[in-house]
Structures are given as C-alpha cells and as structure tokens.
Design a protein around this motif. Structure first.
Motif, PDB file in Angstrom:
ATOM      1  N   VAL A  37       0.853  -1.186   0.000  1.00  0.00           N
ATOM      2  CA  VAL A  37       0.000   0.000   0.000  1.00  0.00           C
ATOM      3  C   VAL A  37       0.892   1.240   0.000  1.00  0.00           C
ATOM      4  CG1 VAL A  37      -1.790   1.265   1.259  1.00  0.00           C
ATOM      5  CG2 VAL A  37      -1.755  -1.242   1.308  1.00  0.00           C
ATOM      6  N   GLY A  38       0.532   2.206  -0.792  1.00  0.00           N
ATOM      7  CA  GLY A  38       1.272   3.460  -0.831  1.00  0.00           C
ATOM      8  C   GLY A  38       0.884   4.375   0.321  1.00  0.00           C
ATOM      9  N   THR A  39       1.478   5.561   0.326  1.00  0.00           N
ATOM     10  CA  THR A  39       1.213   6.552   1.362  1.00  0.00           C
ATOM     11  C   THR A  39       0.591   7.779   0.712  1.00  0.00           C
ATOM     12  OG1 THR A  39       3.127   5.762   2.601  1.00  0.00           O
ATOM     13  CG2 THR A  39       2.271   7.917   3.214  1.00  0.00           C
ATOM     14  N   PRO A  40      -0.751   7.863   0.712  1.00  0.00           N
ATOM     15  CA  PRO A  40      -1.395   9.026   0.110  1.00  0.00           C
ATOM     16  C   PRO A  40      -1.079  10.308   0.884  1.00  0.00           C
ATOM     17  CG  PRO A  40      -2.980   7.255   0.500  1.00  0.00           C
ATOM     18  CD  PRO A  40      -1.716   6.883   1.208  1.00  0.00           C
ATOM     19  N   GLN A  41      -1.227  11.444   0.216  1.00  0.00           N
ATOM     20  CA  GLN A  41      -0.950  12.724   0.862  1.00  0.00           C
ATOM     21  C   GLN A  41      -2.120  13.225   1.702  1.00  0.00           C
ATOM     22  OE1 GLN A  41       1.886  14.659   1.016  1.00  0.00           O
ATOM     23  NE2 GLN A  41       2.836  12.810   0.202  1.00  0.00           N
ATOM     24  N   LYS A  42      -3.343  13.021   1.205  1.00  0.00           N
ATOM     25  CA  LYS A  42      -4.522  13.570   1.882  1.00  0.00           C
ATOM     26  C   LYS A  42      -5.027  12.608   2.953  1.00  0.00           C
ATOM     27  CE  LYS A  42      -5.983  16.165  -2.154  1.00  0.00           C
ATOM     28  NZ  LYS A  42      -6.992  16.311  -3.202  1.00  0.00           N
ATOM     29  N   ASN A  43      -5.475  13.178   4.076  1.00  0.00           N
ATOM     30  CA  ASN A  43      -5.939  12.352   5.190  1.00  0.00           C
ATOM     31  C   ASN A  43      -7.112  11.460   4.818  1.00  0.00           C
ATOM     32  OD1 ASN A  43      -4.040  12.948   7.099  1.00  0.00           O
ATOM     33  ND2 ASN A  43      -5.255  14.551   8.095  1.00  0.00           N
ATOM     34  N   ASN A  44      -8.081  11.976   4.059  1.00  0.00           N
ATOM     35  CA  ASN A  44      -9.229  11.131   3.707  1.00  0.00           C
ATOM     36  C   ASN A  44      -8.792   9.933   2.871  1.00  0.00           C
ATOM     37  OD1 ASN A  44      -8.686  12.789   1.491  1.00  0.00           O
ATOM     38  ND2 ASN A  44     -10.801  12.725   0.774  1.00  0.00           N
ATOM     39  N   GLU A  45      -7.757  10.103   2.071  1.00  0.00           N
ATOM     40  CA  GLU A  45      -7.239   8.987   1.281  1.00  0.00           C
ATOM     41  C   GLU A  45      -6.466   8.010   2.170  1.00  0.00           C
ATOM     42  OE1 GLU A  45      -5.047  10.964  -1.796  1.00  0.00           O
ATOM     43  OE2 GLU A  45      -6.864  11.530  -2.872  1.00  0.00           O
ATOM     44  N   LYS A  46      -5.776   8.540   3.192  1.00  0.00           N
ATOM     45  CA  LYS A  46      -5.069   7.667   4.152  1.00  0.00           C
ATOM     46  C   LYS A  46      -6.069   6.748   4.851  1.00  0.00           C
ATOM     47  CE  LYS A  46      -1.319  10.900   5.241  1.00  0.00           C
ATOM     48  NZ  LYS A  46      -0.239  10.101   4.712  1.00  0.00           N
ATOM     49  N   TYR A  47      -7.197   7.320   5.316  1.00  0.00           N
ATOM     50  CA  TYR A  47      -8.219   6.521   5.986  1.00  0.00           C
ATOM     51  C   TYR A  47      -8.835   5.516   5.015  1.00  0.00           C
ATOM     52  CZ  TYR A  47      -7.814   9.940   9.731  1.00  0.00           C
ATOM     53  OH  TYR A  47      -7.322  10.733  10.736  1.00  0.00           O
ATOM     54  N   PHE A  48      -9.043   5.953   3.792  1.00  0.00           N
ATOM     55  CA  PHE A  48      -9.647   5.067   2.798  1.00  0.00           C
ATOM     56  C   PHE A  48      -8.773   3.833   2.533  1.00  0.00           C
ATOM     57  CE2 PHE A  48     -10.036   3.701  -1.637  1.00  0.00           C
ATOM     58  CZ  PHE A  48     -11.357   3.303  -1.656  1.00  0.00           C
ATOM     59  N   VAL A  49      -7.484   4.031   2.288  1.00  0.00           N
ATOM     60  CA  VAL A  49      -6.630   2.875   1.978  1.00  0.00           C
ATOM     61  C   VAL A  49      -6.467   1.963   3.195  1.00  0.00           C
ATOM     62  CG1 VAL A  49      -5.411   3.986   0.059  1.00  0.00           C
ATOM     63  CG2 VAL A  49      -4.428   4.090   2.340  1.00  0.00           C
ATOM     64  N   SER A  50      -6.442   2.540   4.388  1.00  0.00           N
ATOM     65  CA  SER A  50      -6.345   1.712   5.600  1.00  0.00           C
ATOM     66  C   SER A  50      -7.571   0.820   5.735  1.00  0.00           C
ATOM     67  CB  SER A  50      -6.209   2.592   6.841  1.00  0.00           C
ATOM     68  OG  SER A  50      -5.012   3.318   6.804  1.00  0.00           O
ATOM     69  N   LYS A  51      -8.738   1.388   5.505  1.00  0.00           N
ATOM     70  CA  LYS A  51      -9.965   0.580   5.585  1.00  0.00           C
ATOM     71  C   LYS A  51      -9.981  -0.496   4.505  1.00  0.00           C
ATOM     72  CE  LYS A  51     -12.873   3.956   7.834  1.00  0.00           C
ATOM     73  NZ  LYS A  51     -13.950   4.933   7.704  1.00  0.00           N
ATOM     74  N   ARG A  52      -9.529  -0.154   3.319  1.00  0.00           N
ATOM     75  CA  ARG A  52      -9.496  -1.142   2.230  1.00  0.00           C
ATOM     76  C   ARG A  52      -8.564  -2.302   2.582  1.00  0.00           C
ATOM     77  NH1 ARG A  52     -13.853  -0.873   0.929  1.00  0.00           N
ATOM     78  NH2 ARG A  52     -13.299  -2.736  -0.172  1.00  0.00           N
ATOM     79  N   VAL A  53      -7.425  -2.009   3.165  1.00  0.00           N
ATOM     80  CA  VAL A  53      -6.494  -3.071   3.582  1.00  0.00           C
ATOM     81  C   VAL A  53      -7.161  -3.962   4.624  1.00  0.00           C
ATOM     82  CG1 VAL A  53      -4.361  -3.524   4.872  1.00  0.00           C
ATOM     83  CG2 VAL A  53      -4.363  -1.841   3.034  1.00  0.00           C
TER      84      VAL A  53
END
Length: 157
Positions: A37-53
C-alpha cells in the motif's frame, strides 16, 4: 522527514525480504499473501486505503497480520490507521517500523501494543548508512513469535 538511507528498503531488500522468508518457511503459518500500500498525501485517502487493507485482510479470513512500514513520520499515520482498522475487526496485528528516538510515533491507538522497532543505531537515529535500520531476519523472527503469541492467547493457532 520520514525516510532516509538507513530506513529506506532497497530493491535488493525487497527481493530478499527477511519477513517473507521467515513467515513463508514457518510450518505453523499459512501465509495468505502480501499487500503493498502506498502513502497518500490527503488524510481522507489515508483513511480510505487503511480501511481497504483491513477489509481485504478480513475477507481473506486472516487470523493475524504483520504490518511493516518503509519510512516513518508521515508514513506512521498510514501505519497507525491500518493497524487500527485491522485490530477493530478482531484480527491480531504486529507492527514493524523504525522508531528509535528520532522516529517516535506521531499518532498511536490501542491496537499498536506490539511493535518491533527496526532501529539498530545506538542513538536511535537515521544513520544514513544504506539499509542499517531495515528489517533483518531477527526482526522478522521477533514479529512472527509475537504474532503467534497474540493469536494463541486469543484462541487461534
């Protein structure tokens, strides 16, 4: 801030990943896969990828997860979020990260109770020596042993 030569995993490190070697060769563990998983810049994208994982891990019916982060600082936000999302689903988690004295967590949560610190320098800092603070075989064995203990304590294997 957040990544340097001693904490950045090189391509060679990925090809000879000690965590993958240790886990895939353990007779007690059924390795389900590796998620990058990459490291998005925006917080909403950070939460999104964490939930997807976390949803992905849950769908694979994993009993436990070892999550490793390549970097620190801003990357720790993603790391902490992923651990939280996985932990909320009742899945045991062990984290691996450079922490030392320089890379203290900027955020934490109750699921970050088992972290293997990849720091190898006496001062606990980024040393600028390529690969010095990367995960090695001993770190991988520690992480796997801790995960097995957590799973056993909670009724798994």
């Amino acid at each position: 801030m957040g990544i340097g030569p001693s904490t950045k995993e090189t391509t060679l490190h990925h090809f000879r990943d000690p965590l993958l070697d240790v886990v895939s060769n353990d007779k007690d563990i059924d390795l389900l896969g590796v998620i990058l998983v990459g490291t998005p810049q925006k917080n909403n994208e950070k939460y999104f990828v964490s939930k997807r994982v976390a949803v992905w891990v849950e769908a694979m019916r994993a009993d436990g997860v070892i999550i490793s982060v390549d970097g620190w600082g801003n990357s720790h936000i993603d790391f902490a979020n992923a651990i939280k999302e996985i932990g909320k689903r009742g899945i045991e988690v062990v984290g691996m990260s450079f922490v030392g004295t320089q890379g203290k967590f900027v955020v934490t949560n109750k699921y970050m109770n088992t972290i293997v610190d990849l720091n190898k320098s006496k001062l606990g800092v980024e040393t600028e020596v390529v690969g010095e603070n990367n995960a090695d075989e001993l770190d991988a064995k520690k992480a796997l042993a801790l995960l097995k203990l957590k799973m056993k304590r909670n009724g798994g294997e």
